[in-house]
Design a protein around this motif. Structure first.
Motif, short mmCIF file in Angstrom:
data_model
loop_
_atom_site.label_atom_id
_atom_site.label_comp_id
_atom_site.label_asym_id
_atom_site.label_seq_id
_atom_site.Cartn_x
_atom_site.Cartn_y
_atom_site.Cartn_z
N LYS A 768 11.83 82.03 48.63
CA LYS A 768 12.56 82.65 47.53
C LYS A 768 12.39 81.81 46.28
CE LYS A 768 16.94 82.79 48.00
NZ LYS A 768 18.30 82.97 48.44
N GLY A 769 12.95 82.30 45.18
CA GLY A 769 12.89 81.52 43.95
C GLY A 769 11.90 82.05 42.95
N PHE A 770 11.14 83.09 43.30
CA PHE A 770 10.15 83.54 42.32
C PHE A 770 10.23 85.02 41.99
CE2 PHE A 770 8.49 79.58 43.80
CZ PHE A 770 8.15 78.99 42.60
N HIS A 771 10.85 85.84 42.84
CA HIS A 771 10.86 87.27 42.55
C HIS A 771 12.25 87.72 42.15
CE1 HIS A 771 6.81 87.84 43.81
NE2 HIS A 771 7.02 87.42 45.03
N GLN A 772 12.35 88.35 40.98
CA GLN A 772 13.64 88.93 40.61
C GLN A 772 13.69 90.38 41.10
OE1 GLN A 772 12.08 87.27 37.59
NE2 GLN A 772 13.00 85.53 38.59
N LEU A 773 14.89 90.86 41.32
CA LEU A 773 15.18 92.26 41.67
C LEU A 773 14.71 92.68 43.06
CD1 LEU A 773 14.37 93.83 38.22
CD2 LEU A 773 16.55 93.10 39.10
N ASP A 793 10.08 92.67 39.28
CA ASP A 793 10.46 92.36 37.90
C ASP A 793 9.56 93.13 36.94
OD1 ASP A 793 8.20 89.94 37.15
OD2 ASP A 793 8.64 90.36 39.24
N ASP A 794 9.84 93.03 35.65
CA ASP A 794 9.09 93.85 34.69
C ASP A 794 7.60 93.54 34.69
OD1 ASP A 794 11.44 94.94 34.03
OD2 ASP A 794 11.78 93.71 32.25
N ASN A 795 7.25 92.31 35.04
CA ASN A 795 5.82 91.98 35.03
C ASN A 795 5.19 92.12 36.39
OD1 ASN A 795 5.70 91.17 32.28
ND2 ASN A 795 6.90 89.40 32.87
N HIS A 796 5.98 92.52 37.40
CA HIS A 796 5.46 92.66 38.77
C HIS A 796 4.67 91.42 39.16
CE1 HIS A 796 6.43 96.79 37.57
NE2 HIS A 796 6.88 96.84 38.79
N THR A 797 5.39 90.29 39.11
CA THR A 797 4.76 89.00 39.39
C THR A 797 4.13 88.96 40.77
OG1 THR A 797 6.54 88.08 38.10
CG2 THR A 797 5.24 86.53 39.38
N ILE A 798 2.94 88.37 40.82
CA ILE A 798 2.24 88.19 42.09
C ILE A 798 2.34 86.72 42.48
CG2 ILE A 798 0.02 88.42 43.26
CD1 ILE A 798 -0.77 90.31 40.98
N ARG A 813 1.67 87.01 36.27
CA ARG A 813 2.19 88.35 35.98
C ARG A 813 1.17 89.37 36.44
NH1 ARG A 813 4.28 87.27 29.85
NH2 ARG A 813 5.95 85.88 30.42
N GLY A 814 1.63 90.39 37.14
CA GLY A 814 0.67 91.34 37.70
C GLY A 814 0.33 92.46 36.75
N SER A 815 1.34 93.22 36.35
CA SER A 815 1.06 94.37 35.51
C SER A 815 2.38 94.88 35.00
CB SER A 815 0.35 95.43 36.35
OG SER A 815 0.68 96.72 35.92
N GLY A 849 -2.29 79.24 39.07
CA GLY A 849 -2.29 80.59 38.50
C GLY A 849 -3.28 81.47 39.21
N LEU A 850 -3.30 82.74 38.79
CA LEU A 850 -4.28 83.69 39.32
C LEU A 850 -4.97 84.32 38.11
CD1 LEU A 850 -1.88 85.43 41.80
CD2 LEU A 850 -3.90 84.19 42.50
N ILE A 851 -6.26 84.57 38.25
CA ILE A 851 -6.98 85.20 37.16
C ILE A 851 -7.38 86.58 37.61
CG2 ILE A 851 -9.06 85.09 35.79
CD1 ILE A 851 -8.69 82.06 36.03
#
Length: 1969
Positions: A768-773, A793-798, A813-815, A849-851
């Protein structure tokens, strides 16, 4: 209608002119390939000078400001500015990202440096604390971070010759850092006398701890260690900005424009003065130098790069130029040649060749330039200036043609007409002037009418019209050359424009976003030939759009590079290039235009990889024809999963409510019920908004999820097992490749992912600790080690995890749009794909990070599922239109039509694929999607006979597919799970309701059946017997909210949402009768009991209708309710109705007419109710929780035996209460399985099952009821109450003290004594006579007498050089526990006091010390694992947890070598109060004193924090690992015992459950020990010991001690347990006991200490010996066989120790303290010889000159004289009422002086005998007396007072001596005063709040030692009349030293501690002869 898509052509960055020299330094290097790397704006540039080519790194999204080169010189790290700045490590050869480091710094990254190996990277932030961070950059992990300095840091470097050492420098400081564990510890550089304290700008490290640094004044400062060794004066004329070391030596560059080369010892080699060279100029300033071999690179402030060859050093090559600092606005392109002209605020105009990429001309003007234009023939260049003038130059030789100033404000735009006849000049004066070119620029016209400044202009092709834009967004037209405004727009219809650079007008509408009126686009230029438009804006984006673009919000392609606003953009004359210029970054970018046909060929070149795509992100999608989105997908993308209240918020909400409920809490509350329930079966599967969440496990069971439960279903036995670790909706599920573990992700504010095993149903790891909602997608890697997750979350973090360690590897941030699926590449676990709404992206990991790159397809469709194929580059994805897309790498190869409607699920097989879609068809494909091998339609007709239920409809939408065990497993949107046999028949395994809330629930009156009705418009009958299936289903025309069986079970009434209800046959579900009398929802419906004569129907219209069932008529209406009706119940007779409403009202009506009755509460309880489903009334008062503002109790049901009430509430809890539930906030058992609100609960007719339905989660859950008695302890029973019982946890003074103690931080300590007045070093002093005149070199006067009588006359006097800690008398037992341990098989013991860890050898009595702690140690533990012998962890007090040097920290060290192994800085603000090693010794557990009492687990060797969690609201005293575990531990504290487990990085905990034992109550727990089989023992404040099995209390050992059980110790080798407590010694019992393994039998030991009460604080058991630490600061060894006690350590019990007296001739000394004892200590023997109890706190003590008598001053004003030989009292007297502060014998033994707090010194003549009459006293003392000293001849006494004044009096007359010259001639016998000119130097500059408290001059008179409130001992030379004298400091004491003395012969110094009650003995090291 123009094409709405983005243009097909694109731009490629070809060249960047410039170099960032301003505000940056050390940013220019040679790479290994001899290329030059530097940066401009937001671009990293790699420049090959030989081939004159540039490569670009485009991974940043804002200005780069720092750069570091990896030692192998291929990789480069760059840092940027921004709100969330990041560091990129990239390859200078391929210019691709290798790693991204993010999420630590804010504002920007000021400096970077790699270490020698290149493994670590250090970065410095621009935040207010200038945070320094050390990274393992390949993994993107932070190893350590600390606040750097309060002011800017300019440079940082690793020491290349010593590991883990760094140096940083900046404004007025230099700091030397060492890295250990996760701690960066700084030492400030000491400038001393060698050089001035000043700003250091750059540094380089050399061998032997030498550091060279460049200062602001041009000197080079050379450091050795942390001390300034020498300076090289005037190395440069002014600031040295850059220093670079190489094999040959060092190069420095400064503001004076010189570069100097130095050899390795910093001897000068040569100077290169760039100002004197051909290209040089005055004011040239060097910002960066790099020396490699015979080449030197120099970067300047004005954006030039020079290359100097050493042997030809006066001819430097200028290899790159750019504009200097200042905004760059002017840009013009030559009409016929490939030239660009730019002009800037630096007043230069420059001409650039676009072919040669070089500057070919420059000319400096008088004024800043704001715009430029070239005449049509290319002869004239016009420049508009900032002051309102304009100048025209000849392009050929840059000579001036004219200079005209007609305006006051800046000229922002000028343009020549296409026919070359006129020049239009637009200014900020809101007008355009027209000048005739041929008439030598005579003004021929003026255009007025604009109401704002002119921003853009364009001429028509025939030169007859001009259009303008202005700052207020208006567009105007003028006739030329007169300048008349054209108002009639008709005549403009046919006008052709020669150029289009305006931002307004229908042709360029599309450059503006749809709904915005901002004017942030600065420049536009149209390329008419290719029909494209380029725009430049304030965000540093260059965009390409189609021209014309009429509709707002056109699609575009965007390019990053410029960091801030781009001021201008122009096409070159032949449209080959676009030139853009940056305002703030004053750089010129040249972009190559790649037209459409070319860009097709260029596809094979890898697209330039950037973090932001170069294809448009913002534009919704690149397509114009957006297909209709499928309704299901539409629905799903709109689900937000937001909650008003998350479960995580409950503890805080409870805390807030607690205050209100303190009063009710004291009342006795109803106990929890004895019986419990256990989840038995769930009908339901979450298919309506989740996909691919259904799998076979290893053993062939089926795993899926519903609500908050992971379900493992055994299809042979038709049973289910549950994973209950989640507390809210599970949204996704992935299975490990070995099919034994499952990962599930849930909704939550900080949502968690659980990885659990399907056999044991235990969590392996919680992330835990990285995804909101919430978490919406998961996937395991093929090797099973990694897990990818996507957040809601709004950025759909990966996030990519190493799930076993619980470590985040990378995140990005995913999308913006919803992502449906993530998949890790099975062949390359560093790659992954995500697919979702209009989204398909291909990612690879780069450090932290991810590219990502977008899939390359014409138009992006919405993807619903994706899988990897048979090779690493093949990917297959299913779209929302029913196609399968086949990808290779990121290119779409082809599409195949697979289904009608979306493809929701696909699965890869060994040889092919299986897909499922909305059309309800399962299709099998070959391995390339060429052929469809077979299809299966899900239809009722093929349903196999063994099915558990009925298929609701044919071809349900398929949401999940999985293969295995010869079957295809299918999950549908309707909540069914089916198994398809390969040959065709289908078996239905599990089903539940479809989407829509389920509210209606009824259980059958005598059969194991229940009925449910839901908003999904179905009525269903379920079998509750072991066959667990749906027996019947009927579709309704509307959804329903309630249902009820008739008493005989034949009829079933159903209330619908439109106000109608029906009665159906309970077997066939056919209609019997229906009514429609109401408009609103029917909310409850009930048959009257007995014959079921009446039917009561409650509706949302606030009425209850009563129908006669037989006659089918309405017979009554109950009126009078004010709100909608929620519940109703009949009484047994069928005469009375009880009604609840939404406004929490309770009403009673009489049947059948419906007359309202009022019944008093007392009567209601007596009424015999047939059912009880209401939630209001006194008998259920206790079911409402404390936080009822946020949660409603929605439903209740009383069991038939009337013992247990079950309730359901809005938070998804099912609770059981003991009925009746009277009094508020009853205790309960609670169960979490439903995720959102529980809408209904019902007991079955025989109370054997409880049935519950969930609203949002649509499930029907069946719970088995386990009545009292036959119940083993089950894990799932959770007993809770919303407010902690306020039974106080018990009281004990020692516990209270320990709980309430405030640990002082030394650095913040304040005065110990109540001082007044001005401190000595701030007092203004008048110069004495001698100082006024200059003294002659040889004094003619008599020599000044000695200040101090010295005893060793004759010998050569030797000053003292150093002090070494030799002995410590003291042990911290009064407020710390468990801090005494055996080491080395019992040969040594270890303990602590103050800030010193002490190892005592029991045979030699020698002590050795660990002194690395900066403040008091509070806890100590040893590592018992054989791999880590003698490893100790100690935790200390600290300030805030900001990771700075004053933060609390834990040191792990080797007890024998005193080597520090690791330092762990922690966030436990306040301090660390408990530490414990795990079974393997690799993990360390710590507990903080912070308000949250955080519990943290560390991997101490790496300094890495594994997990951390809030522990308890009140103090936790101890937390210990189980001796056999690395994951389980127990914490105890104030009314607290918790059982913890570590899963991955998460800490899971359970409260201890007490209810198993009658009347057990939660007490304050003080200590913990462990037994086999998961037994835990906790010692309590009352003396009982609680015995726990798992987390349930099984037994209480009553009164194990009579007082609190402070300490327990588990012996590892035999399991015996030692306990220590507080009790009075008696024959049977003692404070120390040894118990068997189960705490059943014990043996007590007496401690022979002579105390009335023994209080044991620490125990440890060795071989046959027990070690005991007591509250009275003794450490005692007790023999197990003979119970003999041996006291090893003594100390004062309470402090401060005020009095200290050293013997005149022997090495013994006396101490007197607040604890009322005087103790005699022997230094050579290392022990306490004697102690005397005085009965009163003692304050001061002194030996007589012969050492035969001792005087003691008491706190009550009395003083006593003892004879040393017999310890008999010689005399005592009490003349004062307040504490005696100092007491002294005169050197001739005649007088005794007694100084007190009453501002008086009394004299007694000892020759008059022991009756001690006062003979005189000193008056007029301004404040209390601190110290006194006699003169050598006993005639004077000096007194230091609390007003910072030193006074001298005559003895014995008491007259004050005021003549200074007289005082100067006195020789003193001793000097202990902290005041006086001779010791002014002992006061340091930071004693504003704290003081020097004590001092003592050595017998030789050469040194003075002092003690202060900060706990420091300092050694000075004596006398020290200069302020802030040089000294050495010695640490170890806690705050407040009280006294300090030299022993005879200056052999030792003894210092006494205030807070630490300890005596330190320091050995003096004398200077050699």
């Amino acid at each position: 209608m123009a094409d709405r898509t983005a243009p097909n052509c694109h731009l490629r960055l070809e060249w960047v002119y410039g170099y960032r020299g301003h505000q940056c330094r050390n940013n220019l290097y040679y790479t290994a390939a001899k290329e030059i790397v530097y940066f401009v704006a937001g671009v990293g540039v790699v420049y090959n000078t030989r081939e004159h080519k540039q490569k670009f790194y485009l991974g940043h999204n804002d200005d780069i400001i720092s750069l570091a080169l990896h030692p192998e010189r291929v990789l480069v790290a760059t840092g940027q500015v921004g709100k969330e700045p990041y560091i990129c490590v990239w390859d200078s050869y391929t210019v691709q990202t290798v790693s991204i480091l993010k999420d630590v710094h804010t504002h920007g990254i000021a400096c970077l440096a790699f270490d020698l190996e290149g493994q670590c990277l250090v970065s410095v932030g621009l935040d207010s604390k200038n945070t320094i961070c050390v990274w393992d950059w390949r993994r993107g992990k932070v190893l350590a971070a600390a606040p750097g300095h309060t002011d800017r840091i300019f440079d940082i470097s690793w020491d290349l010759y010593q590991p883990s050492k760094l140096v940083s420098c900046g404004v007025k400081h230099i700091k030397f850092w060492s890295l250990c564990g996760n701690a960066l510890t700084p030492k400030r550089g000491v400038f001393g006398k060698t050089g001035d304290l000043q700003t250091i700008l750059c540094l380089a490290c050399a061998k032997d701890e030498v550091t060279y640094s460049g200062a602001l004044n041009g000197d080079i400062y050379v450091w050795k260690g942390i001390n300034l060794m020498r300076t090289v004066q005037g190395a440069h004329g002014s600031g040295i900005f850059s220093m670079n070391g190489c094999e040959e030596g060092f190069a420095t560059g400064g503001r004076d424009g010189c570069v100097r080369l130095w050899d390795l010892n910093f001897k000068p080699i040569t100077v290169i003065d760039l100002r004197e060279t051909d290209q040089g100029y005055k004011g040239l300033s060097v910002r960066s130098v790099c020396w490699r071999g015979d080449h030197i690179l120099v970067g300047t402030q004005d954006s030039e790069i020079f290359e100097v060859v050493v042997h030809d050093r006066n001819k430097p090559f200028l290899i790159m130029q750019g504009h200097c600092e200042g905004e760059l606005w002017a840009l013009a392109v030559h009409p016929t040649k490939p030239l660009a002209m730019t002009g800037s605020d630096d007043r230069s105009v420059r001409i650039w060749s676009l072919i040669d990429h070089a500057l070919i001309a420059r000319c400096n003007m008088e004024e800043p330039i704001r715009c430029a234009a070239v005449s049509t023939d290319g002869i004239h260049l016009a420049l508009g200036m900032k002051d309102g003038s304009f100048t025209v130059l000849r392009v050929r030789d840059m000579t001036e043609v004219v200079h005209i100033k007609d305006r006051k404000e800046a000229i922002h735009e000028l343009k020549y007409s296409p026919d070359g006849a006129h020049l239009a000049v637009g200014s900020n004066d809101n007008s355009v002037d027209i000048y005739g070119v041929v008439q030598r620029y005579k003004k021929v016209g003026e255009c007025i009418g604009s109401n704002s400044f002119i921003t853009h202009m364009d001429w028509s092709t025939d030169s007859k019209y001009l259009q303008t834009n202005n700052g207020s967004g208006r567009r105007l037209f003028y006739r030329m050359p007169s300048g008349k405004e054209v108002t009639n727009r008709e005549e403009l219809k046919l006008v052709q424009w020669a150029s289009w650079t305006c931002v307004l007008g229908p042709e360029v509408n599309g450059i503006w976003p749809k709904y915005s009126d901002i004017n942030d686009i600065n420049s536009v230029d149209a390329n008419f030939n290719n029909q494209v438009l380029v725009t430049a804006d304030d965000y540093g984006l260059v965009k390409l759009l189609r021209y014309p673009c009429v509709k707002k919000g056109a699609k575009f392609k965007k390019y990053l590079g410029h960091s801030a606003h781009i001021t201008n953009a122009r096409w070159s004359h032949d449209y080959q290039w676009v030139i853009t210029i940056g305002g703030a970054d004053h750089s010129v970018f040249q972009w190559k235009f790649v037209p459409e046909r070319k860009s097709k060929e260029a596809l094979h070149i890898a697209p330039q990889e950037t973090l932001a795509d170069s294809n448009s992100e913002e534009s919704d999608s690149d397509q114009s024809d957006v297909p209709e989105m499928d309704s299901e997908i539409e629905q799903e993308t709109q689900l937000t999963y937001r909650r008003q209240v998350y479960k995580e918020d409950l503890p805080q909400l409870k805390e807030q409510c607690k205050e209100k409920h303190r009063a009710t809490a004291m009342k006795k509350r109803e106990r929890a019920p004895g019986s419990g329930v256990k989840l038995h079966f769930i009908h339901g599967y979450r298919g309506y908004d989740c996909r691919s969440n259904l799998f076979y496990t290893q053993t062939g069971e089926i795993v899926y999820h519903v609500a908050a439960v992971g379900v493992v279903y055994n299809r042979q036995q038709n049973t289910q097992r549950f994973y209950m670790g989640h507390d809210d909706d599970i949204l996704c599920l992935a299975i490990h490749p070995l099919k034994d573990f499952v990962a599930t992700g849930q909704v939550g504010r900080d949502s968690s992912i659980h990885i659990w095993d399907t056999e044991m149903l235990k969590p392996m790891s919680v992330l835990k600790g990285f995804h909101q909602l919430g978490v919406c997608a998961l996937d395991f890697s093929a090797d099973g080690k990694r897990l990818a997750s996507v957040g809601l979350d709004d950025n759909h973090t990966i996030v990519l995890w190493d799930w076993r360690k619980g470590e985040k590897l990378s995140a990005m941030r995913g999308s913006k749009d919803k992502i449906f699926v993530v998949k890790i590449n099975p062949y390359l676990p560093d790659k992954l794909i995500t697919a979702g709404v209009k989204h398909m992206k291909f990612w690879h990991k780069a450090g932290g990070g991810l590219i990502g790159r977008k899939g390359n397809m014409g138009k992006t469709e919405t993807m619903m599922c994706a899988v990897y194929g048979w090779s690493e580059e093949m990917v297959f994805s299913g779209t929302c239109t029913g196609d399968i897309c086949i990808w290779r790498d990121m290119f779409l190869m082809k599409t195949v039509k697979a289904h009608d409607g979306p493809v929701f699920s696909m699965h890869a097989l060994e040889k092919g694929f299986v897909t499922g879609g909305k059309d309800g068809i399962v299709a099998l494909w070959d391995d390339s999607f060429e052929r469809c091998l077979k299809t299966y339609a899900i239809k009722r007709s093929v349903l196999a006979p063994g099915s558990k239920g009925l298929l609701l409809e044919d071809n349900p939408s398929i949401r999940a597919i999985s293969l295995g065990h010869g079957h295809i497993l299918v999950g549908t949107k309707n909540g069914e799970i089916l198994e398809v046999d390969k040959s065709g028949p289908i078996t239905l395994l599990v089903q539940g309701h479809m989407e829509g809330e389920v509210w209606g629930l009824a259980t059958h009156p005598h059969l194991p059946l229940c009925a449910t009705v839901s908003d999904d418009k179905t009525l269903r009958i379920w079998d509750l017997s072991p066959s667990h299936c749906m027996l019947a289903v009927r579709k309704l025309r509307k959804g329903g909210r309630c249902c009820c069986f008739s008493p005989d079970g034949k009829a079933l009434a159903v209330g619908l949402n439109d106000g109608s209800f029906l009665i159906v046959n309970a077997d066939t579900l056919e209609d019997l009768v229906s009514f429609h009398h109401r408009k609103d929802i029917i909310s409850d419906i009930k048959f009257s009991p007995g014959a079921g004569k009446y039917l009561a129907v409650a509706s949302g219209d606030t009425f209850v209708d009563i129908y006669n069932v037989m006659s089918s008529k309405r017979v009554g209406v109950c009126k009078g309710c004010l709100n909608y009706i929620t519940h109703l119940d009949w009484d047994r007779r069928g005469k009375l109705l009880q009604v609840n409403t939404g406004a929490k009202e309770q009403f009673f009506f009489e049947a059948p007419r419906g007359k309202r009755q009022t019944i008093p509460a007392t009567e209601v309880e007596k009424i015999d109710w047939s059912t009880w489903t209401c939630v209001l009334g006194t008998s259920v008062e206790g079911i409402w929780p404390v936080i009822n503002e946020v949660t409603e109790v929605t439903t209740a049901c009383l069991s038939s035996d009337r013992k247990v009430l079950a309730t359901g509430d809005d938070l998804g809890y099912v609770k059981l209460f003991r009925y009746p539930v009277k009094g508020k906030y009853a205790k309960f058992k609670r169960y979490v399985a439903h995720s959102a609100h529980v809408t209904n609960v019902r007991w079955t007719h025989d109370d054997s099952l409880l049935v519950t339905v969930g609203g949002g989660d649509t499930c029907l859950m069946i719970w088995a009821h386990e009545p009292e008695g036959r119940r083993e302890f089950k894990q799932c029973d959770s007993e809770e109450s919303d407010i902690e019982s306020e039974d106080d946890g018990g009281y004990d003074s020692d516990v209270t003290r320990e709980n309430e103690i405030n640990y002082t931080i030394k650095a913040l300590s304040t005065n110990m004594r109540p001082m007044t007045g001005v401190k000595p070093h701030l007092q203004l002093k008048e110069p004495s006579v001698d100082e006024r005149g200059s003294r002659p070199p040889v004094s003619r006067a008599l020599p000044q007498p000695e200040k101090l009588q010295t005893n060793n006359v004759g010998k050569k006097k030797r000053p003292i050089e150093d002090l070494v800690l030799d002995l410590v008398f003291g042990y911290r037992g009064n407020d710390c526990r468990n801090n005494v341990h055996y080491l080395n098989e019992g040969a040594d013991i270890i303990y602590h006091t103050a800030s010193v860890g002490i190892v005592l050898n029991l045979t030699t009595s020698c002590q050795s010390f660990y002194v690395e702690h900066s403040d008091d140690i509070l806890c100590l533990t040893i590592n018992q694992h054989p791999k880590f012998p003698n490893v100790v962890a100690t935790g200390q007090v600290g300030d805030t947890g900001d990771m700075s040097a004053t933060s609390p920290s834990i040191h792990v060290w080797d007890a024998m070598t005193k080597q520090t192994l690791s330092v762990l800085r922690c966030f436990h603000s306040g301090g660390v109060c408990s530490v414990s090693f795990s079974a393997t010794g690799k993990l360390l557990l710590s507990v903080g004193l912070d308000p949250e009492h955080t519990v943290t687990i560390w991997k101490w060797q790496e300094g890495a924090k594994v997990a951390s969690r809030i522990g308890h609201t009140q103090r936790i005293f101890v937390a210990e690992f189980r001796p056999d575990s690395d994951t389980h531990f127990v914490s105890v504290g104030i009314k607290h015992v918790r059982f913890w487990a570590l899963a991955g990085r998460a800490l899971l905990s359970k409260k201890g459950v007490l209810s198993a034992i009658e009347d057990a109550r939660m007490q304050t727990m003080l200590s913990v020990a462990f037994g086999a089989n998961n037994l835990t023992f906790t010692g309590t404040i009352s003396g009982d010991v609680c015995v726990w099995k798992e987390h349930i209390l099984v037994r209480i050992v009553a009164k194990a001690h009579t007082g609190p059980v402070f300490t327990m110790y588990t012996t590892l080798r035999d399991g015996l347990i030692v306990t220590g407590g507080k009790e009075r010694p008696s024959k049977e019992g003692g404070a120390l006991k040894l118990w068997d393994q189960e705490l059943k039998r014990c043996r007590a030991f007496r401690l022979e200490t002579g105390q009335i009460i023994d209080c044991v604080r620490s125990v440890c058991r060795g071989k046959g010996k027990i070690l005991v630490g007591t509250r009275n600061a003794e450490i005692i060894e007790v023999g197990e066989k003979n119970a003999a006690c041996n006291i090893l350590v003594n100390g004062h019990m309470d402090g401060p120790i005020w009095g200290l007296g050293t013997h005149p001739s022997r090495d013994v000394f006396l101490s007197a303290a607040e604890d009322g004892t005087v103790r005699l200590w022997d230094i050579p023997e290392k022990k306490m010889l004697n102690k005397v109890n005085l009965g009163h706190p003692a304050h001061t003590i002194s030996y007589s000159p012969e050492g035969d008598m001792v005087a003691i001053g008491m706190k009550n004003g009395e003083f006593i004289i003892l004879l040393v030989a017999s310890l008999k009292i010689w005399g005592k007297k009490r003349d004062r009422r307040s504490p005696i502060q100092d007491i002294r014998f005169s050197p001739n033994s005649r007088y005794l002086a007694v100084g007190s707090t009453e501002s008086a010194v009394d004299f007694y003549d000892l020759t008059l005998g022991p009756q001690l009459n006062r003979i005189n006293c000193c008056r007029d003392i301004p404040s209390f007396v601190m110290q006194m000293d006699f003169s050598a001849d006993s005639t004077y006494i000096q007194i230091s007072t609390g007003a910072y004044k030193r006074l001298v009096y005559e003895v014995p007359s008491g007259k004050q001596v005021t003549e200074q010259s007289h005082i100067d001639r006195i020789t003193w016998a001793t000097w202990t005063s902290v005041l006086g000119d001779e010791v002014i130097g002992i006061w340091s500059c930071n004693t504003d709040k704290a003081d020097v408290t004590c001092a003592c001059v050595s017998h030789s008179g050469l040194n003075v030692v002092t003690g202060d409130d900060f706990g420091m001992v300092k050694l000075f030379d004596f006398p020290c009349p200069e302020k802030f004298a040089k000294h050495k400091r010695f640490l170890g004491h806690s705050a407040h030293l009280t006294n300090i003395r030299f022993t005879n012969g200056d052999r030792f110094v003894v210092s006494a501690g205030g807070d630490d009650r300890s005596l330190f003995v320091w050995r003096c090291v004398h200077a050699p002869h």
